[in-house]
Design a protein around this motif. Sequence first.
Motif, PDB file in Angstrom:
ATOM      1  N   HIS A 185      38.807  49.001  37.023  1.00 26.33           N
ATOM      2  CA  HIS A 185      40.222  48.594  37.070  1.00 26.33           C
ATOM      3  C   HIS A 185      40.871  48.828  35.708  1.00 26.33           C
ATOM      4  O   HIS A 185      40.916  47.929  34.877  1.00 26.33           O
ATOM      5  N   TYR A 244      39.652  53.285  39.879  1.00 26.10           N
ATOM      6  CA  TYR A 244      40.866  53.394  40.678  1.00 26.10           C
ATOM      7  C   TYR A 244      41.928  54.128  39.855  1.00 26.10           C
ATOM      8  O   TYR A 244      41.959  54.017  38.634  1.00 26.10           O
ATOM      9  N   GLU A 302      46.027  50.850  41.060  1.00 25.17           N
ATOM     10  CA  GLU A 302      46.038  49.561  40.352  1.00 25.17           C
ATOM     11  C   GLU A 302      47.394  48.876  40.488  1.00 25.17           C
ATOM     12  O   GLU A 302      47.481  47.668  40.690  1.00 25.17           O
ATOM     13  N   HIS A 337      43.387  45.857  47.116  1.00 28.62           N
ATOM     14  CA  HIS A 337      42.682  47.144  47.234  1.00 28.62           C
ATOM     15  C   HIS A 337      42.207  47.364  48.672  1.00 28.62           C
ATOM     16  O   HIS A 337      42.233  48.486  49.176  1.00 28.62           O
ATOM     17  N   HIS A 365      44.444  40.595  43.844  1.00 27.12           N
ATOM     18  CA  HIS A 365      44.352  41.999  43.435  1.00 27.12           C
ATOM     19  C   HIS A 365      43.255  42.726  44.229  1.00 27.12           C
ATOM     20  O   HIS A 365      43.474  43.807  44.775  1.00 27.12           O
TER      21      HIS A 365
HETATM   22 ZN   LIG Z   1      41.948  47.094  40.670  1.00 26.53          ZN
END
Ligand SMILES: [Zn+2]
Length: 253
Positions: free
Chosen positions: A198, A147, A152, A97, A93
């Motif tokens: 997040h 974000y 996300e 980003h 994850h």
């Molecule tokens: Zn994130």
Amino acid sequence: MSDSEERALGDEYAQQINAQLPLVGDARVVGYVDALGKEIARKTSRAQLDWKFHVVNSDAVNAFAVPGGFIYVNRGLIERATRLDQLAGVLGHEIGHVVERHSVEQMKKATGANIGISLLCTLTNVCDNTLGQVVINAGGSALFAKYSRGAEMEADSQAVVNVIAAGIHPDGIPEFFRVLIAERKRNPNALENVFASHPLEESRVERTRAMIATYGNERLRGLTRDDAGFQLFKSIVAALPPPPPPRQLPAVP
Ligand SMILES: [Zn+2]
């Protein structure tokens, strides 16, 4: 922004982070996370970046990415992961980003003066007070702004694609979301750092599960969920001395 400009900017922030935050120095711990992270990052469209992975010596559950390929995972998050595929999902994850260049624009807007304090607040539990919040808002808050939901979802998609490419089962991603959501209900303060940047709701869990389902059982069969190396790594982390106590915030000038 070119790759080299992004790297130079990221380098500058990484140096501040490394100076401000307590990092785990144990080579077995850092080496494990760095190797796992690089295995995943190598499968992305930005494999050529000089990826670097660090472990922050803090109980607060968090992970974050700096443009240029610097990824940080808190010890508190590692302690909550019970299987290899869960930690791999978090790394996937954060790598996502960077691949999607989500925070490059935020970074360009961040101003230098209070970055260090902002980092402490973002990554540790040192800022559970009004003074800290004031400093964050006035200073380098743009650096780790929340974000968007779209960002996300892109990072989650990246996580699924990239861990599968690395031979790791993607089920750890939604499963670890569930672990965090359940813990948020029990103990909201422990997780406020990670949720601040997040945003995590049930819909992210369902969306990630739906995306995984499109692969079909055949493609997912045989992917790694856990192994002895991860459990050894976990036992080394568990035996580390406790993290340093949160530092006192400097006075606001
Ligand atoms: Zn994130």
